[in-house]
Every structure is written in structure tokens, then in C-alpha cells.
Motif scaffolding. Structure first.
Motif, PDB file in Angstrom:
ATOM      1  N   UNK A 247      -2.737  17.846  -3.821  1.00 27.99           N
ATOM      2  CA  UNK A 247      -2.156  16.454  -3.749  1.00 27.99           C
ATOM      3  C   UNK A 247      -3.081  15.899  -2.404  1.00 27.99           C
ATOM      4  N   UNK A 248      -3.395  14.653  -2.524  1.00 30.57           N
ATOM      5  CA  UNK A 248      -3.847  13.977  -1.193  1.00 30.57           C
ATOM      6  C   UNK A 248      -3.143  12.554  -1.305  1.00 30.57           C
ATOM      7  N   UNK A 249      -2.423  12.342  -0.487  1.00 32.41           N
ATOM      8  CA  UNK A 249      -1.666  11.100  -0.277  1.00 32.41           C
ATOM      9  C   UNK A 249      -2.234  10.239   0.890  1.00 32.41           C
ATOM     10  N   UNK A 250      -2.835   9.375   0.410  1.00 27.02           N
ATOM     11  CA  UNK A 250      -3.743   8.158   1.290  1.00 27.02           C
ATOM     12  C   UNK A 250      -3.270   6.972   1.518  1.00 27.02           C
ATOM     13  N   UNK A 251      -3.377   6.577   2.842  1.00 28.84           N
ATOM     14  CA  UNK A 251      -3.081   5.087   3.172  1.00 28.84           C
ATOM     15  C   UNK A 251      -4.225   4.280   2.915  1.00 28.84           C
ATOM     16  N   UNK A 252      -4.068   2.872   2.533  1.00 30.88           N
ATOM     17  CA  UNK A 252      -5.064   2.376   2.159  1.00 30.88           C
ATOM     18  C   UNK A 252      -6.251   1.998   2.905  1.00 30.88           C
ATOM     19  N   UNK A 253      -5.968   2.048   4.328  1.00 28.71           N
ATOM     20  CA  UNK A 253      -6.955   1.766   5.257  1.00 28.71           C
ATOM     21  C   UNK A 253      -7.784   3.091   5.650  1.00 28.71           C
ATOM     22  N   UNK A 254      -7.265   4.354   5.003  1.00 29.35           N
ATOM     23  CA  UNK A 254      -7.993   5.425   5.028  1.00 29.35           C
ATOM     24  C   UNK A 254      -8.915   5.958   3.990  1.00 29.35           C
ATOM     25  N   UNK A 255      -8.907   5.085   2.948  1.00 32.11           N
ATOM     26  CA  UNK A 255      -9.299   5.338   1.619  1.00 32.11           C
ATOM     27  C   UNK A 255     -10.817   5.595   1.677  1.00 32.11           C
ATOM     28  N   UNK A 256     -11.927   5.016   2.396  1.00 33.72           N
ATOM     29  CA  UNK A 256     -13.162   5.175   2.555  1.00 33.72           C
ATOM     30  C   UNK A 256     -13.487   6.741   3.168  1.00 33.72           C
ATOM     31  N   UNK A 257     -12.621   7.188   3.962  1.00 33.19           N
ATOM     32  CA  UNK A 257     -12.785   8.593   4.534  1.00 33.19           C
ATOM     33  C   UNK A 257     -12.347   9.410   3.557  1.00 33.19           C
ATOM     34  N   UNK A 258     -11.234   9.218   2.803  1.00 31.56           N
ATOM     35  CA  UNK A 258     -10.679   9.969   1.603  1.00 31.56           C
ATOM     36  C   UNK A 258     -11.829  10.254   0.585  1.00 31.56           C
ATOM     37  N   UNK A 259     -12.147   8.949   0.047  1.00 38.25           N
ATOM     38  CA  UNK A 259     -13.232   9.181  -0.957  1.00 38.25           C
ATOM     39  C   UNK A 259     -14.631  10.021  -0.491  1.00 38.25           C
ATOM     40  N   UNK A 260     -14.942   9.684   0.713  1.00 38.01           N
ATOM     41  CA  UNK A 260     -16.305  10.394   1.243  1.00 38.01           C
ATOM     42  C   UNK A 260     -16.086  11.992   0.997  1.00 38.01           C
ATOM     43  N   UNK A 261     -14.864  12.423   1.302  1.00 34.85           N
ATOM     44  CA  UNK A 261     -14.548  13.641   1.003  1.00 34.85           C
ATOM     45  C   UNK A 261     -14.392  14.347  -0.443  1.00 34.85           C
TER      46      UNK A 261
END
Length: 306
Positions: A247-261
Motif C-alpha cells: 500500500x502506498x498512500x500518496x499526497x497529491x503534491x507527491x504524485x509525480x515522485x510516486x509515479x516515477x517509482x
């Protein structure tokens, strides 16, 4: 110009007008959400005359034979006499059996007047008095016949305003059950399963996730939930308690970094996406870059009005 009759009302409209637009412009208050022929909120019945239908395949042959059409997909080419969907006559009654608030998100559970046969990921039109909106089911068929929905009531809206005043035992009406793009296929059991959601786009994926686990899914399961605040991760505790689910809980402003992962370990990965159009598009773009084949990406988009 073509003449439209709705009950006792009669008015003329320009030829080739969109049926949904002219009905709402005349104050007939036909509900809608997707405007793509998927949600079926804008059902109307043709009593005399037929419009030009851009997507006849969206309804069953039996529905079309009865005169039902989706107003959003129809153009007025001649005189029409119409009946609007009447939730009291055409809808299925359901009583409120559960109300749980997670901040501004309401988990609504309904007991329908009769058992419904459905699959996780499908959606229903909910009617609260004269106001309707389609919502994805967050439940799965094994959930004791209760239907679960997750409603984002953060912003004012015709339906969400009424939802805030619901009480146990209150009656709503259910429109047509529809199958969206999202579902779980038992043939996927050995494949990696990625579930990416934003806001209450998590609702259908919550049902699908539990259905996959119930069916003994063997492949990797990865859930990414995007929210604007930590409180917006309204199912965080339940998700993190699931064994074998990353499970990855991501804040909207962190989405680009999360998607890159997002790194693809297998081209057999199935990806299911749900949320607002802009976020779903970002999900899909990253999955394409990561190497997930387009035919293995299934998406449902939520309307952004309440």
C-alpha cells in the motif's frame, strides 16, 4: 422546428439539438454524470417518436424496445413525446443501513428491496428524492446483501447536500445497475495487480481488491491511493491491515515522485485506475512509460461535480 412533449409541457427546439441539453435547458432536471453513455443516469423513455441515437449499443435490446434512450447520446431530429425516469415507479427502493463518516467522506450502506446480482466494480444510480447521481459500488457480492458506496461530501452539491442529512432507515431509490470498465477476472490470479485510485475513486477498487483476495489471488497486489490530505486516506487502516498487499498512500503534491517509482517487474501486470479525469490520465501516462500494455490498463473516470 421539432416539438418536444414531456408530461403536460410542450416546447420547440432547434433541429439536431442534444436531447439532454434541451431537456435540462427547459427545466426538466434530467440527471447526468459522464455524458458518454456509460453511467445511464440520463435515461428517458420515448412514448412517441424516436431521436437520433449515437450509441444504441449502450442499452439492451429489451430496453430499446420499451423506448428507453440515453438523453446525452441523442439528437432531436423530429417531434418527440417523452417520459422521464421516475424513481418511485421505475427505481428499486433501498433503506439506509449504515452511515460512517471519515472526515468529509461518507461510507453509505444500503439494503435494497431485493437482492441484486452484481460484480465488484459496477455502479448504480442513486436517487435521493428528485436528485440522482451514479456511484461505484465499494461492496462485493459476499457483503451480506448490503450495497456500499463512498461519497465525497467535501464540496456543496445537489446530491452530497442531501447525503449529509440521511439517517438510518431513510429510503433512497436505485436506478439501473451498470458494469463499468473495472472488474476482477479470475484468469488474472497469477498476474501482478496494480490498483491506482484518487479520492473516492478508491471505492470500486476497494470492492475489487477484496474480491481478488477472496478468490485467492496469487500475484503481487499493489495499491496506490492519492489524496489531498492525510485525512483523505480514509481507508488507510483497513488497507494496511491486509496481508500481502503493498500500500502506498500518496499526497497529491507527491504524485509525480510516486509515479516515477512505478517499476514494471512483469509485462503481465494488470492495472486498474479510478479517479478524476486529470489524475487518471497521469496514471495512464506513467503506466505506458513504465511498459504496461494499453490493453492491460482499465480505467473508470469520476465526474468532478457533486
Amino acid at each position: 422546428m421539432p416539438e418536444l412533449r414531456v408530461g403536460e409541457r410542450c416546447f420547440t427546439v432547434p433541429p439536431a439539438s442534444n436531447l439532454l441539453d434541451v431537456l435540462n435547458g427547459a427545466g426538466c432536471a434530467v440527471p447526468y454524470s459522464c455524458r458518454a453513455g456509460s453511467c445511464h443516469a440520463c435515461l428517458v423513455r420515448c412514448l412517441d417518436g424516436l431521436p437520433d441515437d449515437a450509441r444504441p449499443e449502450s442499452l439492451s435490446a429489451a430496453q430499446r424496445e420499451q423506448g428507453w434512450r440515453l438523453a446525452c447520446q441523442c439528437s432531436v431530429t423530429g417531434d418527440l413525446q417523452l417520459a422521464l425516469f421516475d424513481p418511485l415507479q421505475d427505481g428499486l427502493p433501498a433503506t439506509v443501513a449504515g452511515l460512517d463518516w471519515f472526515g468529509d467522506i461518507l461510507r453509505l450502506r444500503l439494503r435494497p428491496g431485493r437482492a441484486l446480482r452484481y460484480q465488484a466494480g459496477q455502479h448504480l444510480v442513486l436517487w435521493c428524492a428528485e436528485v440522482a447521481r451514479p456511484y461505484s459500488l465499494a461492496s462485493m457480492p459476499a457483503d451480506d446483501e448490503l450495497l456500499e458506496f463512498h461519497l465525497d461530501c467535501a464540496r456543496p452539491g445537489a446530491f452530497s447536500d442531501r447525503a449529509r442529512h440521511l439517517h438510518l432507515g431513510a429510503e433512497l431509490r436505485l436506478g439501473e445497475l451498470r458494469g463499468g470498465a473495472l472488474h476482477y477476472d479470475p484468469d488474472w490470479q497469477a498476474r501482478p495487480l496494480w490498483l491506482l485510485a484518487a479520492g473516492t475513486g478508491l471505492a470500486p477498487l476497494w470492492g475489487i481488491l477484496r474480491e481478488a483476495l477472496r478468490q485467492g489471488h496469487q500475484g503481487e497486489i499493489r495499491v496506490m491511493h492519492v489524496a489531498h490530505t492525510r485525512a483523505g486516506h480514509y481507508l488507510a487502516e483497513a488497507l494496511e491491515a491486509m496481508a500481502g498487499v503493498k500500500v502506498e498512500l500518496v499526497l497529491a503534491e507527491q504524485l509525480d515522485d510516486a509515479l516515477a517509482g512505478l517499476k514494471l517487474a512483469s509485462r503481465q501486470t494488470m492495472a486498474l485506475l479510478c479517479g478524476a479525469p486529470s489524475t487518471v490520465e497521469r496514471f495512464a501516462r506513467r503506466l505506458f512509460i513504465a511498459g504496461v500494455p494499453r490493453n492491460q490498463v482499465l480505467a473508470d473516470v469520476f465526474a468532478e461535480h457533486a
